[in-house]
Each structure stands twice: as C-alpha cells, then as structure tokens.
Design a protein around this motif. Structure first.
Motif, PDB file in Angstrom:
ATOM      1  N   ASP A   1      18.836  -0.951   6.569  1.00  0.00           N
ATOM      2  CA  ASP A   1      18.049  -1.142   5.152  1.00  0.00           C
ATOM      3  C   ASP A   1      18.847  -0.414   3.845  1.00  0.00           C
ATOM      4  OD1 ASP A   1      16.285  -1.016   2.852  1.00  0.00           O
ATOM      5  OD2 ASP A   1      14.670  -1.891   4.124  1.00  0.00           O
TER       6      ASP A   1
ATOM      7  N   ASN B   1      16.814   1.711   1.471  1.00  0.00           N
ATOM      8  CA  ASN B   1      16.117   2.826   2.008  1.00  0.00           C
ATOM      9  C   ASN B   1      17.352   3.798   2.291  1.00  0.00           C
ATOM     10  OD1 ASN B   1      13.855   1.476   2.427  1.00  0.00           O
ATOM     11  ND2 ASN B   1      13.929   1.441   4.706  1.00  0.00           N
TER      12      ASN B   1
ATOM     13  N   GLU C   1      13.366  -8.286   1.013  1.00  0.00           N
ATOM     14  CA  GLU C   1      12.182  -8.032   1.348  1.00  0.00           C
ATOM     15  C   GLU C   1      11.208  -7.811  -0.004  1.00  0.00           C
ATOM     16  OE1 GLU C   1      12.824  -4.190   3.595  1.00  0.00           O
ATOM     17  OE2 GLU C   1      11.411  -5.032   4.934  1.00  0.00           O
TER      18      GLU C   1
ATOM     19  N   GLU D   1      15.229   0.073  12.466  1.00  0.00           N
ATOM     20  CA  GLU D   1      15.303   0.172  10.949  1.00  0.00           C
ATOM     21  C   GLU D   1      15.192   1.444  10.370  1.00  0.00           C
ATOM     22  OE1 GLU D   1      12.919  -2.334   8.661  1.00  0.00           O
ATOM     23  OE2 GLU D   1      13.876  -1.421   6.721  1.00  0.00           O
TER      24      GLU D   1
ATOM     25  N   HIS E   1      18.588  -5.249   5.287  1.00  0.00           N
ATOM     26  CA  HIS E   1      17.684  -5.371   4.245  1.00  0.00           C
ATOM     27  C   HIS E   1      18.027  -5.066   3.011  1.00  0.00           C
ATOM     28  CE1 HIS E   1      13.769  -5.310   7.042  1.00  0.00           C
ATOM     29  NE2 HIS E   1      14.479  -6.784   6.885  1.00  0.00           N
TER      30      HIS E   1
HETATM   31 FE   LIG Z   1      13.335  -2.813   5.144  1.00  0.00          FE
END
Ligand SMILES: [Fe+2]
Length: 279
Positions: free
Chosen positions: A176, A179, A249, A143, A207
């Motif tokens: 992600d 992110n 998440e 990730e 994610h």
């Molecule tokens: Fe994550």
C-alpha cells in the motif's frame, strides 16, 4: 502451492455498496474489483447474489480486514472457515489481509492496530500467515498498514519486518503506497528506504488511496483522491518493482463511481508509461 496470483496486470477499484448496482448493470471498463471479504460472510441474501453475478465479468480480489494475523491468541477458526468457504464460492484472483491485529480476549476491535516490530511478533505473525495459507491452499497477500504510534521495543524497521514476513512464509505482499507515505511523514523516514528493502518478486498487488492532512499528522482515511506525493511514490514503486496489479481504495465519503474510474485511469496512464519505457 501456486507462486503468483491471477490478478490481471491492470488497475481495479474497490467495490463498495453504493456502486454495486451500477457496476452490475453498466459493467464499466475496469481491470478487476476488490471487495471486503467479511461483507460476504453470509449464507445468502442480495449482497452475495450481486457478487455472484459480478464475478462473471470481473476478476475479484477478496480483501480481509478481520483475520487479526498479529493477535497473540490463536486465529479465529470460525473466521478462517468462513473465508475458506467464500473463496471456494467466488474463486478469487487474490486473497489478502493486513499485517496488524484487531482481536483480543475474544473481542473484535474495529481497527487495524499496529504490531511491535520485534522477533517475537514476527514469529507469531508468520505462524498465522502460514496457517491461513495452508487452510486456503494458496498464497496470502499481506498488506502493510498505516500506524500512528511506534513501540519503544521495536527491534527493526517496518520495512525489515514486512520483508521478513514475505521471506519466511512465502506469502505475497500487497504494497500500500499510501500507507507507506503516511507512515513516512508521520514517523519521519524516507519512503525510498522502504522500497529498497522490499523483495520485488514478493509484491503481487499495489494499493492507492487518499489521506486527510488537516490535523497534526496524516490520517489514512481512504476518503479523498490520491495525493500528488503518493502518485510520485507510485511512480517510484513501479520503477522499483515493475508494473503490478493496482487498486484504487475509497471507503469514506464515497464519491460517484466515475471519480474512482478517473483515479484508476490515472494509475493506468502511469503504469503504461512505465511499460512504454521498459519496452
Ligand atoms: Fe490498502
């Protein structure tokens, strides 16, 4: 070594301690569940017993936060052995870790710290990814992380580094989206450049999470609903890669389970709309 994970093409949620009893008892409709591997590095007890029970009803993803793939030192053999033992017990649909470092001189730092994007760091992290994959006899999902600094000696962009890890090791990517968005805002790049550089066939999981925008930069807190621009980037992500198993998440200020399921439903709508367009 198998090339793909067995995560279902649906939306899951991160299973956290406040929701375990409710999930175990009520078995809400949810595609799959992701847990933090290290929380189950135990020989017994109620947490592991609950996971043993829940895995009968949901595919499980083991998501690690402590392997420290980017440490200059060798991997922690004990940590890897505990992960291997847990994977043998749970038979997860996926095993993932972060592209970061968190251990130095035998001390573990409770953070996912960024790597310099250099050839040296790339070689080191690829060696560690291959060691984990060899130990587990399965592909690791790696990730991309949020970072609040960049290194003066970076020799490539973050997306070039991430893509190179996947190409060199054959690992899969846990992409992600939050992110990427947080880093794009904080470091001033176009997230679509990131998407364009990632090999679609490597992306095995996505994610989604929320950030905190109250300070001078975005902070990846996992403590809020997914922000509107991150939903937009999620649409662009599945447009680029195709639908992928997706996870909500939430790790701080954890709300009622229903809030996570509501976020998952929203992600599912977006994924299904993309399916309908593709069909
Ligand atoms: Fe994550």
């Amino acid at each position: 070594m198998p090339t793909m994970t067995s995560l279902p093409l649906s939306v899951g949620i991160g299973l956290r301690a406040p929701h375990v009893a409710q999930v175990r008892g009520a078995r809400p409709p949810c595609g799959w569940l992701e847990v933090h591997s290290e929380n189950y590095f135990v020989d017994g007890g109620p947490a592991l017993a609950a996971l043993d029970a829940i895995r009968a009803y949901y595919p499980i993803s083991l998501h690690g936060v402590g392997m420290s793939l980017g440490s200059a030192a060798a991997l922690d053999a004990g940590h890897l052995a505990r992960l291997k033992r847990l994977a043998a017990r749970i038979e997860p649909a996926a095993v993932s870790e972060h592209l970061c470092w968190s251990r130095i001189d035998g001390r573990h730092l409770n953070d996912l710290l960024p790597l310099p994007f250099t050839a040296e760091a790339l070689a080191l992290v690829c060696e560690h990814v291959e060691q984990v994959q060899d130990a587990l006899a399965r592909p690791l999902l790696v990730e991309n992380v949020s970072a609040y600094l960049r290194f003066a000696n970076d020799a490539m962009a973050e997306w070039e580094f991430v893509a190179a890890v996947a190409r060199r090791t054959g690992c899969k990517l846990l992409f992600d989206v939050n992110n990427v968005y947080v880093n794009a805002v904080n470091h001033g790049f176009d997230p679509l450049d990131y998407l364009a550089a990632i090999p679609a066939e490597a992306v095995a999981e996505i994610h989604l999470a929320g950030f905190d925008a109250r300070g001078a930069c975005l902070i990846d807190t996992h403590g809020a609903r997914v922000a509107p621009p991150v939903w937009d980037l999620y649409r662009a992500t599945i447009e680029r890669f195709g639908p992928r198993p997706t996870l909500i998440e939430w790790d701080t200020d954890i709300p009622a389970l229903e809030v996570l399921l509501d976020e998952a439903a929203h992600a599912r709508q977006i994924m299904e709309a993309r399916h309908a367009v593709a069909a």
